[in-house]
Write a protein that holds these residues in place. Structure first.
Motif, PDB file in Angstrom:
ATOM      1  N   GLY A 106     -14.482 -15.747   4.123  1.00  0.00           N
ATOM      2  CA  GLY A 106     -14.202 -15.922   5.543  1.00  0.00           C
ATOM      3  C   GLY A 106     -13.829 -14.653   6.278  1.00  0.00           C
ATOM      4  N   TYR A 107     -13.810 -13.530   5.576  1.00  0.00           N
ATOM      5  CA  TYR A 107     -13.361 -12.273   6.169  1.00  0.00           C
ATOM      6  C   TYR A 107     -14.511 -11.278   6.212  1.00  0.00           C
ATOM      7  CZ  TYR A 107      -8.699 -14.141   5.965  1.00  0.00           C
ATOM      8  OH  TYR A 107      -7.593 -14.922   6.170  1.00  0.00           O
ATOM      9  N   ARG A 108     -14.803 -10.827   7.433  1.00  0.00           N
ATOM     10  CA  ARG A 108     -15.956  -9.947   7.613  1.00  0.00           C
ATOM     11  C   ARG A 108     -15.571  -8.482   7.496  1.00  0.00           C
ATOM     12  NH1 ARG A 108     -19.956  -9.827  12.958  1.00  0.00           N
ATOM     13  NH2 ARG A 108     -21.291  -8.133  12.230  1.00  0.00           N
ATOM     14  N   TYR A 109     -14.374  -8.146   7.953  1.00  0.00           N
ATOM     15  CA  TYR A 109     -13.971  -6.743   8.006  1.00  0.00           C
ATOM     16  C   TYR A 109     -12.851  -6.489   7.009  1.00  0.00           C
ATOM     17  CZ  TYR A 109     -16.431  -7.251  12.436  1.00  0.00           C
ATOM     18  OH  TYR A 109     -17.368  -7.525  13.394  1.00  0.00           O
ATOM     19  N   TRP A 110     -12.981  -5.408   6.249  1.00  0.00           N
ATOM     20  CA  TRP A 110     -12.044  -5.090   5.177  1.00  0.00           C
ATOM     21  C   TRP A 110     -11.591  -3.635   5.249  1.00  0.00           C
ATOM     22  CZ3 TRP A 110     -10.497  -8.583   1.356  1.00  0.00           C
ATOM     23  CH2 TRP A 110     -11.150  -9.819   1.376  1.00  0.00           C
ATOM     24  N   GLY A 111     -10.362  -3.421   4.812  1.00  0.00           N
ATOM     25  CA  GLY A 111      -9.900  -2.064   4.605  1.00  0.00           C
ATOM     26  C   GLY A 111     -10.348  -1.561   3.246  1.00  0.00           C
ATOM     27  N   GLN A 112      -9.951  -0.335   2.936  1.00  0.00           N
ATOM     28  CA  GLN A 112     -10.399   0.289   1.694  1.00  0.00           C
ATOM     29  C   GLN A 112      -9.500  -0.062   0.514  1.00  0.00           C
ATOM     30  OE1 GLN A 112      -8.531   1.746   3.916  1.00  0.00           O
ATOM     31  NE2 GLN A 112      -6.899   2.695   2.699  1.00  0.00           N
ATOM     32  N   GLY A 113      -8.346  -0.630   0.795  1.00  0.00           N
ATOM     33  CA  GLY A 113      -7.433  -1.023  -0.261  1.00  0.00           C
ATOM     34  C   GLY A 113      -6.388   0.045  -0.566  1.00  0.00           C
ATOM     35  N   THR A 114      -5.244  -0.412  -1.041  1.00  0.00           N
ATOM     36  CA  THR A 114      -4.178   0.480  -1.475  1.00  0.00           C
ATOM     37  C   THR A 114      -3.631  -0.063  -2.802  1.00  0.00           C
ATOM     38  OG1 THR A 114      -2.115   1.590  -0.797  1.00  0.00           O
ATOM     39  CG2 THR A 114      -2.372  -0.715  -0.127  1.00  0.00           C
ATOM     40  N   GLN A 115      -3.432   0.821  -3.759  1.00  0.00           N
ATOM     41  CA  GLN A 115      -3.060   0.405  -5.107  1.00  0.00           C
ATOM     42  C   GLN A 115      -1.566   0.139  -5.222  1.00  0.00           C
ATOM     43  OE1 GLN A 115      -5.115  -0.177  -7.790  1.00  0.00           O
ATOM     44  NE2 GLN A 115      -3.293  -0.847  -8.922  1.00  0.00           N
ATOM     45  N   VAL A 116      -1.255  -0.981  -5.841  1.00  0.00           N
ATOM     46  CA  VAL A 116       0.122  -1.331  -6.170  1.00  0.00           C
ATOM     47  C   VAL A 116       0.207  -1.500  -7.686  1.00  0.00           C
ATOM     48  CG1 VAL A 116       1.925  -3.086  -5.987  1.00  0.00           C
ATOM     49  CG2 VAL A 116       0.595  -2.431  -3.963  1.00  0.00           C
ATOM     50  N   THR A 117       1.101  -0.760  -8.302  1.00  0.00           N
ATOM     51  CA  THR A 117       1.281  -0.844  -9.746  1.00  0.00           C
ATOM     52  C   THR A 117       2.748  -1.134 -10.040  1.00  0.00           C
ATOM     53  OG1 THR A 117      -0.498   0.756 -10.127  1.00  0.00           O
ATOM     54  CG2 THR A 117       1.021   0.331 -11.950  1.00  0.00           C
ATOM     55  N   VAL A 118       2.983  -2.222 -10.755  1.00  0.00           N
ATOM     56  CA  VAL A 118       4.343  -2.628 -11.094  1.00  0.00           C
ATOM     57  C   VAL A 118       4.483  -2.576 -12.611  1.00  0.00           C
ATOM     58  CG1 VAL A 118       6.118  -4.385 -10.859  1.00  0.00           C
ATOM     59  CG2 VAL A 118       4.350  -4.151  -9.092  1.00  0.00           C
ATOM     60  N   SER A 119       5.409  -1.769 -13.076  1.00  0.00           N
ATOM     61  CA  SER A 119       5.622  -1.617 -14.514  1.00  0.00           C
ATOM     62  C   SER A 119       6.825  -2.433 -14.961  1.00  0.00           C
ATOM     63  CB  SER A 119       5.816  -0.146 -14.868  1.00  0.00           C
ATOM     64  OG  SER A 119       6.903   0.396 -14.147  1.00  0.00           O
TER      65      SER A 119
END
Length: 120
Positions: A106-119
């Motif tokens: 349902g989503y046409r427009y997207w960002g490039q993403g940002t990484q989340v890492t939880v240790s």
């Protein structure tokens, strides 16, 4: 041009917090609903939650309720994803998108993403 730009990702230990931002411009800025999705390696993109620009209550998946908060700043055309009490299973590439509903379809427009890492 339609643009969504995420920022704010990083690496934290379990129990920590991060705040992601999604700056919107162009036609994406006039879209009513901005959604957040995440994708872990080898897994499908997962709906996290969404908010609309008209004042509706944000919607979340059960696994993040009480820990994540989506908010918006209409003047800045920016949507935020505040993440608290982070768990290793929250690790992934986080995207914001303009569209509607709980499915990525349902989503046409997207960002490039940002990484989340939880240790742990």
């Amino acid at each position: 041009q339609v643009q969504l730009v995420e920022s704010g990702g990083g690496s934290v230990q379990a129990g920590g917090s991060l705040r992601l931002s999604c700056a919107t411009s162009g036609r994406a800025g006039s879209t009513v609903v901005i959604g957040w999705f995440r994708q872990a390696p080898g897994k499908a993109r997962e709906f996290v939650g969404f908010i609309d620009w008209t004042g509706g209550v944000p919607i979340y998946i059960d696994s993040v309720k009480g820990r994540f908060t989506i908010s918006r700043d209409n003047a800045k055309n920016t949507v935020y994803l505040e993440m608290n009490s982070l768990k290793p299973e929250d690790t992934g590439l986080y995207f914001c998108a303009a569209g509607a509903g709980r499915s990525p379809i349902g989503y046409r427009y997207w960002g490039q993403g940002t990484q989340v890492t939880v240790s742990s």
